[in-house]
Design an enzyme around this catalytic site. Structure first.
Site, short mmCIF file in Angstrom:
data_model
loop_
_atom_site.label_atom_id
_atom_site.label_comp_id
_atom_site.label_asym_id
_atom_site.label_seq_id
_atom_site.Cartn_x
_atom_site.Cartn_y
_atom_site.Cartn_z
N ASP A 190 41.91 29.47 38.28
CA ASP A 190 42.08 30.32 39.59
C ASP A 190 42.28 29.26 40.61
OD1 ASP A 190 41.97 32.94 38.65
OD2 ASP A 190 39.92 33.18 38.99
N GLY A 225 36.21 37.49 52.00
CA GLY A 225 35.61 37.71 50.78
C GLY A 225 34.65 36.50 50.09
N ALA A 226 33.85 36.87 49.04
CA ALA A 226 32.86 35.85 48.77
C ALA A 226 32.60 36.02 47.22
CB ALA A 226 31.70 35.99 49.77
N LYS A 228 33.53 37.56 35.00
CA LYS A 228 33.78 36.16 35.04
C LYS A 228 32.83 35.42 35.03
CE LYS A 228 38.19 36.06 37.55
NZ LYS A 228 39.00 35.50 38.84
N THR A 270 38.55 38.86 33.76
CA THR A 270 38.78 39.11 35.40
C THR A 270 37.52 39.95 35.75
OG1 THR A 270 40.37 39.98 37.16
CG2 THR A 270 40.34 41.15 34.94
N LEU A 319 49.39 42.82 35.78
CA LEU A 319 50.65 42.22 35.21
C LEU A 319 50.79 41.26 34.11
CD1 LEU A 319 52.71 42.04 38.78
CD2 LEU A 319 53.22 43.73 36.99
N SER A 320 49.38 40.81 34.01
CA SER A 320 49.47 39.74 32.99
C SER A 320 50.05 40.18 31.57
CB SER A 320 47.93 39.33 32.59
OG SER A 320 47.51 38.84 33.83
N ASN A 358 37.82 32.24 34.09
CA ASN A 358 38.77 33.23 33.84
C ASN A 358 39.87 33.23 32.96
OD1 ASN A 358 40.39 30.97 35.16
ND2 ASN A 358 42.11 32.14 35.40
N1 NAP Z 1 46.30 36.72 42.22
C1 NAP Z 1 45.40 36.41 41.34
O1 NAP Z 1 45.93 35.71 40.58
C2 NAP Z 1 44.16 36.91 41.36
C3 NAP Z 1 43.25 36.18 40.90
C4 NAP Z 1 41.68 36.52 41.05
C5 NAP Z 1 41.28 37.29 41.80
N2 NAP Z 1 42.41 38.03 42.58
C6 NAP Z 1 42.08 39.30 43.55
O2 NAP Z 1 41.25 38.83 44.56
C7 NAP Z 1 40.27 39.87 44.91
C8 NAP Z 1 38.80 39.42 44.78
O3 NAP Z 1 38.59 39.28 43.41
P1 NAP Z 1 37.23 38.84 43.04
O4 NAP Z 1 37.09 38.54 41.80
O5 NAP Z 1 36.50 37.58 43.93
O6 NAP Z 1 36.41 40.09 43.33
P2 NAP Z 1 35.03 40.36 44.00
O7 NAP Z 1 33.93 39.35 43.06
O8 NAP Z 1 34.70 41.78 43.55
O9 NAP Z 1 34.66 40.00 45.23
C9 NAP Z 1 35.11 40.73 46.34
C10 NAP Z 1 34.61 40.32 47.76
O10 NAP Z 1 35.35 40.88 48.75
C11 NAP Z 1 34.26 41.35 49.56
N3 NAP Z 1 34.79 42.62 50.55
C12 NAP Z 1 35.37 43.71 49.80
N4 NAP Z 1 36.07 44.40 50.80
C13 NAP Z 1 35.89 43.74 52.06
C14 NAP Z 1 36.13 43.91 53.40
N5 NAP Z 1 36.77 45.18 53.74
N6 NAP Z 1 35.96 42.94 54.26
C15 NAP Z 1 35.14 41.65 53.99
N7 NAP Z 1 34.94 41.63 52.57
C16 NAP Z 1 35.14 42.51 51.64
C17 NAP Z 1 32.81 41.76 48.90
O11 NAP Z 1 31.91 41.48 49.89
P3 NAP Z 1 30.40 41.65 49.40
O12 NAP Z 1 30.11 40.43 48.50
O13 NAP Z 1 29.71 41.75 50.70
O14 NAP Z 1 30.51 42.83 48.28
C18 NAP Z 1 33.07 40.51 47.86
O15 NAP Z 1 32.53 39.21 48.30
C19 NAP Z 1 40.80 41.07 43.98
O16 NAP Z 1 41.67 41.88 44.66
C20 NAP Z 1 41.31 40.31 42.94
O17 NAP Z 1 42.39 41.37 42.17
C21 NAP Z 1 43.79 37.81 42.45
#
Ligand code: NAP
Length: 284
Positions: A111, A135-136, A74, A70, A22-23, A95
């Site tokens: 973030d 999530g990590a 990152k 993103t 949506l940015s 970010n």
């Molecule tokens: N609203 C905002 O402004 C904003 C900003 C930043 C991010 N986000 C959102 O936040 C989410 C995460 O972003 P990210 O950049 O951190 O992604 P990322 O680096 O891909 O990390 C995702 C993490 O989620 C874990 N995961 C995935 N499915 C899972 C499940 N079912 N149960 C437990 N853990 C699970 C993964 O585990 P593994 O490490 O074991 O693979 C990983 O650690 C995304 O949906 C992104 O769009 C939103």
């Protein structure tokens, strides 16, 4: 966005499979409303090479003001900028990038502000006994950084558990007593009843699927838990629907997006705008 013959300044978001973002809607509406001669576009980079090329293009383009970055770039962008702000240095991911004079690029992390500011508006004080962080990745990392000195105990879960354990070690450096584990129903059953802040930082949240199984949420999620879902497409995820039905306070991912966008606008234009206004743009 475009006024007469004036040359548009360029901003963009760099990522992979990010058609949902949506940015552009938020920033381009702001540019129209504030008569700013700039345009914000989406740059899809299928490979790391493509991403590096886009970063270099910005560096060499006098019209480029900077970009957002993103998933999954990152960390890559962090390694390709010339300067970092203090929070980005500590978090280890960026970010937002601003192009400075002579083509130098400065990386920021906003973030973490997108996490803490909505919580401060909701909870007073925004301090928690037990955090359950699902999530990590980079977003989870920013959340933990934002919550340092605000949580007594953090439980971090991820698909494999390995990344959760790594992040727990990093959290220790920030003074957080954290434990990293593999996500499982057993862990959720044990931790959820004691959780007063639950954050989903995974993409595994939709309007029909929750990273914590529905039957566990129904039984163990309490009204006193604040629930934060970083996903904003859809806005009303199943996790938030269940939380709201129980009377929990909730934060959706759009609040996170607009709070960090507010800081990005300050970085690029020196302009103060309010997050509520940006949210209206996103929802219009
Ligand atoms: N609203 C905002 O402004 C904003 C900003 C930043 C991010 N986000 C959102 O936040 C989410 C995460 O972003 P990210 O950049 O951190 O992604 P990322 O680096 O891909 O990390 C995702 C993490 O989620 C874990 N995961 C995935 N499915 C899972 C499940 N079912 N149960 C437990 N853990 C699970 C993964 O585990 P593994 O490490 O074991 O693979 C990983 O650690 C995304 O949906 C992104 O769009 C939103």
């Amino acid at each position: 966005m475009f006024t007469g013959n004036i040359v548009l300044k360029k901003l963009f978001i760099l990522g992979k499979d990010i058609s949902y973002t949506l940015s552009p809607k938020i920033y381009n509406r702001l540019f129209v409303e504030k008569s700013i001669d700039a345009q914000y576009t989406v740059v899809e980079a299928p490979t790391e090479q493509d991403a590096v090329r886009s970063i270099t293009n910005c560096r060499n383009d006098i019209l480029c003001l900077g970009f957002n970055v993103t998933k999954p770039y990152k960390l890559l962008a962090y390694q390709h900028v010339d300067q970092l702000d203090e929070h980005a240095t500590r978090i280890g991911a960026i970010n937002t990038v601003a192009r400075l004079s002579y083509g130098e690029l400065k990386g920021y992390n906003t973030d973490w502000l997108g996490v803490i500011e909505p919580l401060e508006k909701l909870d007073s004080p925004a301090k928690y006994d037990v955090l359950l962080l699902i999530g990590a990745g980079g977003a989870a990392r920013a959340a933990l950084y934002a919550l340092q000195s605000r949580v007594r105990k953090a439980y971090i879960v991820s698909r494999t558990g390995v990344t959760a354990q790594q992040l727990a070690r990093k959290a220790g450096i920030w003074g957080i007593d954290a434990k990293g584990m593999k996500a499982s129903s057993e862990v959720y059953v044990e931790v959820l009843p004691r959780t007063d802040l639950l954050i989903n930082a995974t993409p595994a949240s939709t309007d029909t699927f929750s990273p914590i199984p529905r039957k566990i949420l129904d039984k163990y999620l309490h009204q006193t838990t604040t629930v934060f879902d970083m996903v904003y497409k859809p806005l009303d995820t199943l996790l938030l629907q269940i939380a709201k039905s129980k009377g929990c306070k909730v934060v959706d991912g759009l609040w996170m997006l607009v709070h960090q966008a507010k800081h990005n606008i300050k970085i690029w234009f020196g302009l103060e705008v309010c997050a509520k206004l940006l949210r209206r743009y996103a929802l219009s």
